[in-house]
Design a protein around this motif. Structure first.
Motif, PDB file in Angstrom:
ATOM      1  N   VAL A  17       5.540   2.877  -0.267  1.00  0.00           N
ATOM      2  CA  VAL A  17       6.251   1.599  -0.332  1.00  0.00           C
ATOM      3  C   VAL A  17       6.514   1.101   1.090  1.00  0.00           C
ATOM      4  N   HIS A  18       7.037   1.984   1.926  1.00  0.00           N
ATOM      5  CA  HIS A  18       7.337   1.638   3.321  1.00  0.00           C
ATOM      6  C   HIS A  18       6.079   1.124   4.027  1.00  0.00           C
ATOM      7  N   PHE A  19       5.011   1.881   3.933  1.00  0.00           N
ATOM      8  CA  PHE A  19       3.747   1.540   4.590  1.00  0.00           C
ATOM      9  C   PHE A  19       3.205   0.212   4.069  1.00  0.00           C
ATOM     10  N   ALA A  20       3.206   0.036   2.758  1.00  0.00           N
ATOM     11  CA  ALA A  20       2.663  -1.183   2.148  1.00  0.00           C
ATOM     12  C   ALA A  20       3.458  -2.421   2.569  1.00  0.00           C
ATOM     13  N   VAL A  21       4.778  -2.304   2.605  1.00  0.00           N
ATOM     14  CA  VAL A  21       5.607  -3.440   3.007  1.00  0.00           C
ATOM     15  C   VAL A  21       5.319  -3.821   4.457  1.00  0.00           C
ATOM     16  N   VAL A  22       5.255  -2.808   5.339  1.00  0.00           N
ATOM     17  CA  VAL A  22       4.964  -3.093   6.746  1.00  0.00           C
ATOM     18  C   VAL A  22       3.601  -3.764   6.875  1.00  0.00           C
ATOM     19  N   TRP A  23       2.610  -3.185   6.249  1.00  0.00           N
ATOM     20  CA  TRP A  23       1.251  -3.725   6.335  1.00  0.00           C
ATOM     21  C   TRP A  23       1.202  -5.168   5.824  1.00  0.00           C
ATOM     22  N   TRP A  24       1.814  -5.398   4.666  1.00  0.00           N
ATOM     23  CA  TRP A  24       1.821  -6.717   4.051  1.00  0.00           C
ATOM     24  C   TRP A  24       2.513  -7.746   4.951  1.00  0.00           C
ATOM     25  N   LEU A  25       3.690  -7.402   5.476  1.00  0.00           N
ATOM     26  CA  LEU A  25       4.421  -8.345   6.317  1.00  0.00           C
ATOM     27  C   LEU A  25       3.693  -8.634   7.633  1.00  0.00           C
ATOM     28  N   VAL A  26       3.066  -7.618   8.215  1.00  0.00           N
ATOM     29  CA  VAL A  26       2.325  -7.820   9.464  1.00  0.00           C
ATOM     30  C   VAL A  26       1.073  -8.647   9.215  1.00  0.00           C
ATOM     31  N   GLU A  27       0.286  -8.249   8.218  1.00  0.00           N
ATOM     32  CA  GLU A  27      -1.000  -8.907   7.979  1.00  0.00           C
ATOM     33  C   GLU A  27      -0.863 -10.287   7.335  1.00  0.00           C
ATOM     34  N   ARG A  28       0.034 -10.417   6.394  1.00  0.00           N
ATOM     35  CA  ARG A  28       0.147 -11.664   5.630  1.00  0.00           C
ATOM     36  C   ARG A  28       1.000 -12.711   6.340  1.00  0.00           C
ATOM     37  N   PHE A  29       2.098 -12.247   6.970  1.00  0.00           N
ATOM     38  CA  PHE A  29       3.060 -13.188   7.540  1.00  0.00           C
ATOM     39  C   PHE A  29       3.186 -13.108   9.057  1.00  0.00           C
ATOM     40  N   GLY A  30       2.445 -12.199   9.681  1.00  0.00           N
ATOM     41  CA  GLY A  30       2.456 -12.089  11.134  1.00  0.00           C
ATOM     42  C   GLY A  30       3.742 -11.552  11.733  1.00  0.00           C
ATOM     43  N   TRP A  31       4.508 -10.796  10.935  1.00  0.00           N
ATOM     44  CA  TRP A  31       5.743 -10.218  11.469  1.00  0.00           C
ATOM     45  C   TRP A  31       5.405  -9.218  12.566  1.00  0.00           C
ATOM     46  N   PRO A  32       6.282  -9.048  13.543  1.00  0.00           N
ATOM     47  CA  PRO A  32       6.117  -7.946  14.501  1.00  0.00           C
ATOM     48  C   PRO A  32       6.273  -6.616  13.750  1.00  0.00           C
ATOM     49  N   ALA A  33       5.506  -5.617  14.135  1.00  0.00           N
ATOM     50  CA  ALA A  33       5.504  -4.339  13.410  1.00  0.00           C
ATOM     51  C   ALA A  33       6.888  -3.693  13.342  1.00  0.00           C
ATOM     52  N   LEU A  34       7.659  -3.748  14.428  1.00  0.00           N
ATOM     53  CA  LEU A  34       8.988  -3.122  14.410  1.00  0.00           C
ATOM     54  C   LEU A  34       9.943  -3.833  13.460  1.00  0.00           C
ATOM     55  N   ALA A  35       9.846  -5.145  13.360  1.00  0.00           N
ATOM     56  CA  ALA A  35      10.695  -5.886  12.415  1.00  0.00           C
ATOM     57  C   ALA A  35      10.275  -5.593  10.977  1.00  0.00           C
ATOM     58  N   ALA A  36       8.973  -5.559  10.735  1.00  0.00           N
ATOM     59  CA  ALA A  36       8.479  -5.239   9.396  1.00  0.00           C
ATOM     60  C   ALA A  36       8.888  -3.830   8.991  1.00  0.00           C
ATOM     61  N   ASN A  37       8.997  -2.939   9.974  1.00  0.00           N
ATOM     62  CA  ASN A  37       9.404  -1.561   9.704  1.00  0.00           C
ATOM     63  C   ASN A  37      10.813  -1.497   9.125  1.00  0.00           C
ATOM     64  N   VAL A  38      11.695  -2.377   9.552  1.00  0.00           N
ATOM     65  CA  VAL A  38      13.062  -2.414   9.020  1.00  0.00           C
ATOM     66  C   VAL A  38      13.040  -2.791   7.535  1.00  0.00           C
ATOM     67  N   ALA A  39      12.267  -3.803   7.185  1.00  0.00           N
ATOM     68  CA  ALA A  39      12.153  -4.213   5.783  1.00  0.00           C
ATOM     69  C   ALA A  39      11.519  -3.111   4.940  1.00  0.00           C
TER      70      ALA A  39
END
Length: 125
Positions: A17-39
């Motif tokens: 779940v953690h990995f998928a959320v980070v990947w999705w937020l980075v790839e789909r929405f361009g979030w910075p990886a560290l911010a996506a890691n919090v979500a």
């Protein structure tokens, strides 16, 4: 041994779940990886606590009201370790998915030890 197998299964689910959320937020929405890691952590925490309380450490009979704040501390410590190691590996130039995978595995051992021996410890007989 059964506790360790459940811990692995629940941990793998939470990590997925953690990995998928980070990947999705980075790839789909361009979030910075560290911010996506919090979500990713926030959603994975819900999966992790529920699974560990019901399956991994159920035999220890800890009440949820006792285990939740303890596990939140364990998870918080794990997350701080996660974020610091992740930032370091990213700064060293590792690809964000590989860095995250390495960090998730490294933090799992600490989480298991603290969860088993403190967070989900039930009443002493």
């Amino acid at each position: 041994m059964r506790s360790l197998l459940w811990f692995g299964a629940v941990g793998a689910s939470a990590a997925a779940v953690h990995f998928a959320v980070v990947w999705w937020l980075v790839e789909r929405f361009g979030w910075p990886a560290l911010a996506a890691n919090v979500a990713g952590f926030a959603l994975a925490f819900c999966v992790s606590f529920t699974g560990h309380h019901r399956f991994s450490f159920a035999a220890q009979e800890a009440k949820a009201s006792q285990a939740l704040p303890r596990f939140a501390l364990v998870a918080g410590l794990g997350f701080v370790s996660n974020e610091l190691m992740y930032a370091l590996l990213l700064r060293l130039g590792l690809e964000y998915r590989l860095a995250l995978l390495l960090v998730l595995v490294a933090v799992a051992a600490m989480t298991w030890l603290l969860s088993r021996h403190w967070a989900f410890k039930g009443r002493e007989a």
